[in-house]
Design a protein around this motif. Structure first.
Motif, short mmCIF file in Angstrom:
data_model
loop_
_atom_site.label_atom_id
_atom_site.label_comp_id
_atom_site.label_asym_id
_atom_site.label_seq_id
_atom_site.Cartn_x
_atom_site.Cartn_y
_atom_site.Cartn_z
N ILE A 134 -68.56 -44.53 -60.57
CA ILE A 134 -67.45 -44.87 -59.67
C ILE A 134 -66.33 -43.90 -60.05
CG2 ILE A 134 -66.63 -46.74 -61.20
CD1 ILE A 134 -66.34 -46.74 -57.36
N SER B 160 -61.50 -44.21 -53.97
CA SER B 160 -62.64 -44.55 -54.83
C SER B 160 -63.94 -44.24 -54.11
CB SER B 160 -62.63 -46.04 -55.18
OG SER B 160 -61.53 -46.34 -56.00
N LEU C 179 -68.64 -52.99 -60.23
CA LEU C 179 -67.58 -52.33 -59.44
C LEU C 179 -66.28 -53.14 -59.41
CD1 LEU C 179 -69.57 -50.96 -56.36
CD2 LEU C 179 -68.93 -49.77 -58.45
N TYR C 180 -66.37 -54.47 -59.58
CA TYR C 180 -65.17 -55.30 -59.50
C TYR C 180 -64.22 -54.94 -60.65
CZ TYR C 180 -62.23 -59.47 -59.35
OH TYR C 180 -61.16 -60.33 -59.28
N SER D 152 -64.99 -53.90 -54.84
CA SER D 152 -64.10 -53.69 -55.99
C SER D 152 -62.88 -54.62 -55.96
CB SER D 152 -63.65 -52.23 -56.06
OG SER D 152 -63.04 -51.84 -54.87
#
Length: 512
Positions: free
Chosen positions: A42, A120, A218-219, A87
């Protein structure tokens, strides 16, 4: 044909792939390899450059990664929307089943219309950092399994071109269509040929689990960070090259031995018994003759059978390989037949060298000139056949009028470069070729002299080399006796430099 995988552990893990005892591939897995082909990050877009129609992306390497418009993938808009929602925690279902897709981007569009600075983006390493360049990346993601490759944000089903049977291609397409999840494309690999739907489905579920595990990271993820790593090199090599022709996998580390056995239980349970643990006192690469092959294969000059040799030169732009017939005894009828014979031997060695050193980019091979068009065609077809097993994408052009063959070969990692020269103990030359290379050279010359019917042969050499040839049981000289039924007298000469040696006949005269 026997294929063996020999794995040596230590500060790094080395993998040697042998075909009928000959080293054809050498891989090294460093513990600090942070940017391997297949890793997904990411990352943040640092800036778009309209003049190049590309963007520079911060993936955590000292130089920004390069992302061209053509590597975005048609569904990059859907990917951007997906990343934003995952995210921020708004989307917790990662299956893509009910995810609304955006329209494909324009094939000939401009990067500034798609990407903005500080945005992102999920990107995948397609080419590792090489020389002064940062990594090359793509946002068209793919996750490779044993039998299939999973492609998020796609609906295509592709079958490997290497599967020749049209009936088999149709069968695989039908099976994959029945298990393919919505929102994902699938590429069917060559090793899937003849496999049942249960095996393909198990592979697919493993890949879906990896995709979901990646999405969970991703969070609130730190940018940039690796969210999905390629499998360790042992597993990825087995995944990509393992087939029924493998006769043994030998490992010198118990933990790695157990991991490989577990992995083979999953992908090929019947072959689990070929994995062996090496416990002998002799180092594993010595036992299988790999150290010797490394020393003789990675220098500037590579010797081949019948006295022929290659000279390999490297530049930033390309690699140049020169084929030489050497000082060989010629049993061929004419010069054209000699040239064809040497060129065919060289073509096999060139194909091996490209895989062994992982040479990529543009390679120009200067074969010995041949006037006969049929011979040039024979050489071209032979080289193509020898390179058939090369997993790197490559293209070979037919020989030019000057006898040159041009090859382009995909370069995704830095070239394997192993230092084979050693410090000269006499302090005269600075660096010299490894003693083992010198000993092989002496052996080749001795064989030529024996063929020329020299009855009594004496070898004069530096004391170090003389001792190496005569000490131990069986000594190198003893092996010569067994092979050629000829005793060679070896005389140490204090006045000789380390690399100096001469053969003498029964009268004591130097044999030229």
């Amino acid at each position: 044909m026997n294929k063996e995988l020999i794995i040596r552990s230590g500060s790094s893990t080395d993998f040697a792939l042998l075909k009928d005892g000959k080293l054809i591939e050498l891989h090294k897995e460093e513990d600090d390899s942070n940017f391997s082909v297949g890793d997904i990050f990411i990352a943040k877009i640092r800036k778009s450059v309209p003049g190049l129609n590309a963007a520079f992306v911060n993936v955590g390497y000292e130089k920004d990664a390069f992302l061209h418009y053509h590597d975005l993938g048609p569904q990059v808009s859907s990917l951007l929307k997906f990343i934003k929602r995952v995210s921020t925690g708004k989307l917790k279902n990662y299956s893509l089943k009910d995810f609304p897709f955006e329209n494909d981007i324009d094939k000939h569009g401009i990067i500034t219309n798609v990407l903005k600075s500080n945005q992102s983006l999920l990107v995948q390493i397609v080419k590792e950092p090489i020389s002064t360049k940062g990594p090359r990346i793509s946002s068209e993601l793919s996750i490779a399994g044993r039998y299939i490759v999973l492609v998020p944000f796609s609906n295509r089903i592709s079958i490997s071109q290497k599967i020749e049977s049209s009936e088999e291609k149709e069968r695989l397409k039908r099976l994959v269509k029945s298990i393919k999840p919505k929102g994902f494309g699938i590429i069917v690999r060559t090793v899937a040929e003849g496999k049942k739907v249960a095996e393909l489905d198990k592979d697919l579920q493993n890949l879906m689990d990896r995709w979901k595990a990646m999405c969970k990271k991703l969070y609130k993820a730190h940018h940039p960070s690796k969210v999905l790593g390629e499998m360790n090199r042992a597993s990825s090599i087995l995944r990509d090259v393992f087939n029924d022709t493998f006769t043994s996998i030998v490992v010198d580390d118990e933990e790695l031995y157990n991991r490989i056995k577990e992995y083979l239980q999953e992908i090929a349970p019947k072959k689990e018994s070929i994995v062996k643990l090496h416990n002998a006192r002799v180092p594993i690469f010595e036992k299988y003759g790999i150290e010797r092959q490394i020393k003789t294969s990675f220098g500037k000059t590579v010797s081949m059978s019948k006295g022929a040799y290659l000279v390999i030169e490297h530049t930033e732009a390309m690699h140049v390989i020169d084929v030489n017939s050497g000082n060989r005894s010629n049993k061929a009828k004419n010069q054209e037949d000699t040239a064809l014979e040497v060129n065919l031997i060289s073509a096999a060695e060139v194909a091996r060298q490209l895989r062994l050193r992982d040479m990529g980019g543009i390679i120009v091979v200067d074969f010995i000139d041949m006037n006969n068009a049929e011979n040039r065609r024979t050489l071209f077809n032979h080289l193509r056949e020898e390179m058939k097993d090369d997993r790197a994408k490559h293209k070979i052009l037919p020989p030019s009028k000057f006898g040159l063959i041009q090859i382009t070969r995909q370069r995704v990692r830095p070239e394997m470069n192993i230092k084979t020269r050693e410090v000269d103990p006499s302090g005269i030359n600075g660096e010299i070729e490894a003693p083992i290379v010198l000993v092989d050279k002496i052996k080749v010359e001795l064989e030529k002299l024996i063929k020329k019917e020299h009855k009594k042969i004496t070898l004069s050499a530096h004391p170090f080399i003389a001792a190496f040839l005569t000490k131990g049981f069986p000594s190198t000289r003893s092996k010569w006796l067994f092979d050629h039924k000829r005793w060679v007298k070896i005389v140490p000469r204090d006045a000789y430099t380390y690399l100096e040696y001469h053969f003498h006949d029964k009268n004591g005269d130097v044999i030229k």
